[in-house]
Design an enzyme around this catalytic site. Structure first.
Site, short mmCIF file in Angstrom:
data_model
loop_
_atom_site.label_atom_id
_atom_site.label_comp_id
_atom_site.label_asym_id
_atom_site.label_seq_id
_atom_site.Cartn_x
_atom_site.Cartn_y
_atom_site.Cartn_z
N GLU A 150 -6.76 -0.60 -5.31
CA GLU A 150 -7.74 0.26 -4.64
C GLU A 150 -7.38 1.72 -4.92
OE1 GLU A 150 -5.52 -1.34 -2.32
OE2 GLU A 150 -6.52 -3.27 -2.26
N HIS A 201 0.83 -1.21 0.00
CA HIS A 201 0.00 0.00 0.00
C HIS A 201 0.86 1.25 0.00
CE1 HIS A 201 -4.13 -1.52 1.64
NE2 HIS A 201 -3.65 -2.31 0.70
#
Length: 325
Positions: A106, A37
């Site tokens: 995402e 991430h």
């Protein structure tokens, strides 16, 4: 059943993640998997290191445990040529212990660079298909070029390649991604025990390993475990359609204000009772998964490793995966 430990890069700094990976090997886990991430899900988590640097350090400090990304998005923040090179290097320095987990990503992480995150799921899947084609092309060796709808590759070569390319496990939350996993991947990755994802994967010709991520929260008592998960991990209850779309931790904070402690205990095993963990694990086994990744949301990683060693390792490993079909 092969058992893995999730290294939550949003919840811990890189040195702590490396320490946990060493402890996971000592506790008997078969592999560790690290999230990739740019941001944490919630500001209270407070971390989000560069996964590839940490995984390289883990490879140097461990001997047998498998390594995986869970998962990397090779379509916006990274060009697929960079992931092809990074994965090949990690396979070499780890002695071929690395599995490349990939997915369509995402908005939370991918909007931070360039043109932003693709607005539609079909557009993300198109890019993922091209990315996988480029990665596999580069892993064949030699100078390669590619001209796609979304990506180009100009006379590129990955010079350091392992004899055996890494396994590619493709994340799927539904049937379309499961078909991509079967067609262009070597395995499947999912975060819910949905048998329809596995059946679609098999029907499309998939025959590789099937990784299921299972959230848990260990603490000496159930309430302490649930409260810890509520504080840091309530974002997981929003569902994939929300998780893939919100752009910042502040949005996840707003979206989860109504999540309650009882919602957490209903969603994941909490506390010290091993039977609750095994009951949830059986749902993944029955759905057809043969690799189970434990994501501990509890407040005490060291206590969880001890709990795993004493109470979970043997019965989890004894779970015979359901027959393919």
């Amino acid at each position: 059943m092969r058992i893995g430990y999730k290294l939550a890069a949003e919840a811990f700094g890189p040195n702590e993640l490396i320490r946990q990976a060493v402890l996971a090997e000592q506790a008997g886990f078969d592999f560790v998997e690290m999230s990739d991430h740019y941001h944490p899900w919630l500001d209270v988590q407070g971390h989000s290191c560069f996964a590839w640097t940490a995984l390289g350090a883990i490879a140097a400090k461990t001997d047998r445990i498998g390594l995986a990304t869970g998962v990397t998005c090779p379509i916006v923040r990274y060009h697929p040529a960079i992931i092809a090179q990074a994965a090949a290097t990690l396979a070499l320095v780890s002695g071929n212990r690395f599995t490349l987990g990939v997915g369509s990503g995402e908005r939370l992480n991918e909007h931070v660079v360039g043109p932003g995150f693709p607005e539609t799921v079909p557009g993300r899947h198109e890019r993922l298909r091209e990315a996988l084609e480029i990665i596999r092309l580069l892993w064949r060796g030699g100078y390669r070029s590619y001209e796609g709808k979304h990506f180009t590759l100009a006379d590129a070569q990955v010079f350091d390649l392992p004899e055996q390319p890494p396994v590619i496990a493709v994340a799927a939350a539904g049937p379309k991604a499961a078909r991509i996993a079967a067609e262009l991947g070597d395995g499947l990755f999912a975060t819910e025990p949905k048998s329809e994802i596995i059946s679609t994967y098999h029907e499309a010709g998939g025959a590789g390993p099937k990784y299921g991520e299972m959230p848990v929260s260990w603490a000496p008592d159930e309430r302490a475990a649930a409260q810890a998960a509520l504080a840091t991990s309530r974002w997981a209850l929003t569902g994939w359609k929300v998780m893939s779309e919100l752009p910042n931790p502040a949005n996840f904070e707003a979206a989860t204000t109504m999540v309650r402690e009882e919602d957490i205990t209903a969603a994941m095993p909490c506390g010290p009772d091993p039977e609750r963990y095994l009951e949830t694990a059986r749902a993944y086994r029955d759905a057809g998964f043969d690799h189970l990744v434990l994501l501990n949301n509890g407040p005490d990683p060291d206590g969880f490793f001890d709990f795993f060693r004493r109470e979970l390792a043997e019965p989890l490993r004894d779970l015979a995966p359901a027959m393919a079909g």
